[in-house]
Enzyme design. Structure first.
Site, PDB file in Angstrom:
ATOM      1  N   ASN A  10       0.869  -1.157   0.026  1.00  0.00           N
ATOM      2  CA  ASN A  10       0.044  -0.010   0.088  1.00  0.00           C
ATOM      3  C   ASN A  10       0.960   1.196   0.045  1.00  0.00           C
ATOM      4  O   ASN A  10       1.764   1.438   0.973  1.00  0.00           O
ATOM      5  CB  ASN A  10      -0.981  -0.297   1.423  1.00  0.00           C
ATOM      6  N   LYS A  11       0.864   2.049  -1.106  1.00  0.00           N
ATOM      7  CA  LYS A  11       1.464   3.184  -1.149  1.00  0.00           C
ATOM      8  C   LYS A  11       1.379   4.218   0.085  1.00  0.00           C
ATOM      9  O   LYS A  11       2.137   5.040   0.195  1.00  0.00           O
ATOM     10  CB  LYS A  11       1.637   3.992  -2.526  1.00  0.00           C
ATOM     11  N   GLU A  41      -2.153 -15.727   4.292  1.00  0.00           N
ATOM     12  CA  GLU A  41      -3.443 -15.947   4.489  1.00  0.00           C
ATOM     13  C   GLU A  41      -3.637 -15.278   6.028  1.00  0.00           C
ATOM     14  O   GLU A  41      -3.014 -15.667   7.061  1.00  0.00           O
ATOM     15  CB  GLU A  41      -3.765 -17.422   4.536  1.00  0.00           C
ATOM     16  N   ASP A  74      -1.868  -4.851  10.915  1.00  0.00           N
ATOM     17  CA  ASP A  74      -3.005  -5.068  10.580  1.00  0.00           C
ATOM     18  C   ASP A  74      -3.915  -4.170  11.074  1.00  0.00           C
ATOM     19  O   ASP A  74      -3.754  -3.710  12.314  1.00  0.00           O
ATOM     20  CB  ASP A  74      -3.457  -6.593  11.066  1.00  0.00           C
ATOM     21  N   GLY A 158     -11.220   3.474   2.098  1.00  0.00           N
ATOM     22  CA  GLY A 158     -12.369   2.460   2.806  1.00  0.00           C
ATOM     23  C   GLY A 158     -13.457   2.924   3.607  1.00  0.00           C
ATOM     24  O   GLY A 158     -14.169   3.929   2.977  1.00  0.00           O
ATOM     25  N   TYR A 159     -13.383   2.751   5.061  1.00  0.00           N
ATOM     26  CA  TYR A 159     -14.478   3.760   5.637  1.00  0.00           C
ATOM     27  C   TYR A 159     -14.458   4.857   6.218  1.00  0.00           C
ATOM     28  O   TYR A 159     -15.125   5.267   7.107  1.00  0.00           O
ATOM     29  CB  TYR A 159     -14.580   2.304   7.009  1.00  0.00           C
ATOM     30  N   LYS A 180      -4.930  13.420   9.086  1.00  0.00           N
ATOM     31  CA  LYS A 180      -5.216  11.967   9.612  1.00  0.00           C
ATOM     32  C   LYS A 180      -4.017  11.320  10.031  1.00  0.00           C
ATOM     33  O   LYS A 180      -4.171  10.694  11.099  1.00  0.00           O
ATOM     34  CB  LYS A 180      -5.826  11.518   8.167  1.00  0.00           C
ATOM     35  N   HIS A 185      -4.879   5.856  13.939  1.00  0.00           N
ATOM     36  CA  HIS A 185      -4.916   4.398  14.504  1.00  0.00           C
ATOM     37  C   HIS A 185      -3.327   4.073  14.084  1.00  0.00           C
ATOM     38  O   HIS A 185      -2.451   3.585  15.041  1.00  0.00           O
ATOM     39  CB  HIS A 185      -5.837   3.491  14.371  1.00  0.00           C
ATOM     40  N   ARG A 186      -3.176   3.973  12.896  1.00  0.00           N
ATOM     41  CA  ARG A 186      -1.740   3.492  12.225  1.00  0.00           C
ATOM     42  C   ARG A 186      -0.815   4.241  12.550  1.00  0.00           C
ATOM     43  O   ARG A 186       0.350   4.011  12.903  1.00  0.00           O
ATOM     44  CB  ARG A 186      -1.886   3.298  10.516  1.00  0.00           C
TER      45      ARG A 186
HETATM   46  P1  IMP Z   1      -5.279  -3.884   6.282  1.00  0.00           P
HETATM   47  O1  IMP Z   1      -4.783  -3.570   7.463  1.00  0.00           O
HETATM   48  O2  IMP Z   1      -4.579  -3.325   5.089  1.00  0.00           O
HETATM   49  O3  IMP Z   1      -5.644  -5.220   5.889  1.00  0.00           O
HETATM   50  O4  IMP Z   1      -6.693  -3.034   6.239  1.00  0.00           O
HETATM   51  C1  IMP Z   1      -8.058  -3.723   6.687  1.00  0.00           C
HETATM   52  C2  IMP Z   1      -9.201  -3.060   6.345  1.00  0.00           C
HETATM   53  O5  IMP Z   1      -9.405  -2.176   7.364  1.00  0.00           O
HETATM   54  C3  IMP Z   1      -8.951  -2.044   5.164  1.00  0.00           C
HETATM   55  O6  IMP Z   1      -9.239  -2.585   3.803  1.00  0.00           O
HETATM   56  C4  IMP Z   1     -10.091  -1.074   5.349  1.00  0.00           C
HETATM   57  O7  IMP Z   1     -11.370  -1.709   5.221  1.00  0.00           O
HETATM   58  C5  IMP Z   1     -10.174  -0.949   6.957  1.00  0.00           C
HETATM   59  N1  IMP Z   1      -9.138   0.130   7.138  1.00  0.00           N
HETATM   60  C6  IMP Z   1      -8.053   0.076   7.924  1.00  0.00           C
HETATM   61  N2  IMP Z   1      -7.490   1.307   8.126  1.00  0.00           N
HETATM   62  C7  IMP Z   1      -8.583   2.034   7.523  1.00  0.00           C
HETATM   63  C8  IMP Z   1      -8.453   3.491   7.481  1.00  0.00           C
HETATM   64  O8  IMP Z   1      -7.485   4.583   8.016  1.00  0.00           O
HETATM   65  N3  IMP Z   1      -9.345   4.090   6.870  1.00  0.00           N
HETATM   66  C9  IMP Z   1     -10.368   3.339   6.375  1.00  0.00           C
HETATM   67  N4  IMP Z   1     -10.723   2.141   6.510  1.00  0.00           N
HETATM   68  C10 IMP Z   1      -9.558   1.443   7.076  1.00  0.00           C
END
Ligand code: IMP
Length: 208
Positions: A10-11, A41, A74, A158-159, A180, A185-186
């Protein structure tokens, strides 16, 4: 320089980690920049389990010593009224190929159908690391919000358009990327990991 691999394609995540670790002596690679294509998986029941599954799978796919530090993450959305769904299934909710416009509308519908329950929700992220000695550790970060009544905003992904931040009176998708990153969270999990890496690898931030 210390070679660090962040196990993502993810960029946006790569940009965020590069910004956060900019003052430390890391040479940072994504999976594709490292020439790795790992189909992992994510079958854990928690964000922590999945982050550790990813980081271990990537460590196994690498030749010993290619990278001194490996990180993975994750993350997902927990909606309290829905018993913390979609949670670890956030990207798979209603199917990987379903648009977020449709997923967001469905989440709003599900929460609207439970008017007696709070609309509170949070984004949660766990970062896992493999350190030079093989030690594995994790950090986590969360941001609290509410499920909005309609989608708003065009930034993020996403959301974000239905993640309402009461103290900012806007959704996550109405913030700039910089705003943001400062509260996400990240961003929080990465900042916590940065402190651990500084301590474990005996690093000092460069003075500005
Ligand atoms: P992953 O950690 O990249 O597998 O993200 C899992 C999923 O959580 C994403 O595909 C989104 O559906 C949701 N998600 C995680 N972080 C965010 C965010 O910062 N904004 C919106 N959706 C998020």
């Amino acid at each position: 320089m210390i070679k660090l691999l962040f196990a993502t394609g993810n960029k946006g995540k790569m940009k965020e980690i590069r910004e956060i670790l900019a003052d430390l002596p890391f040479e940072i690679y994504s999976l594709s920049e490292a020439g790795i294509s790992a189909d992992i998986e994510e079958n854990g029941n928690t964000f922590e389990e999945n982050a550790v599954i990813k980081v271990k799978a990537v460590r196994e796919a690498l030749s010993h010593g290619d990278f001194q530090v490996i990180l993975s993450d994750d993350s997902g959305l927990e909606v309290d009224a829905l018993d913390k769904a979609p949670g670890v299934h956030s990207s798979r909710f209603m199917g990987e190929d379903t648009s977020y416009h449709v997923k967001n509308a469905e989440l709003i519908r599900l929460v609207n159908a439970l008017p007696e329950k709070p609309r509170t929700c949070r984004f949660r992220c766990v970062i896992a690391a493999v350190l030079p000695g093989g030690e594995i550790l994790t950090t986590s970060g969360a941001v609290e919000g509410e499920v909005a009544y309609e989608e708003k905003g065009g930034t993020g992904f996403g959301y974000d358009p239905i993640f309402y931040l009461p103290e900012r009176n806007c959704t996550m998708a109405e913030l700039t990327q910089e705003e943001k990153n400062a509260l996400s969270h990240r961003g929080r999990a990465l900042q916590a990991m940065k402190e651990i890496l500084k301590d474990k690898l005996h690093l000092d931030s460069k003075e500005a």
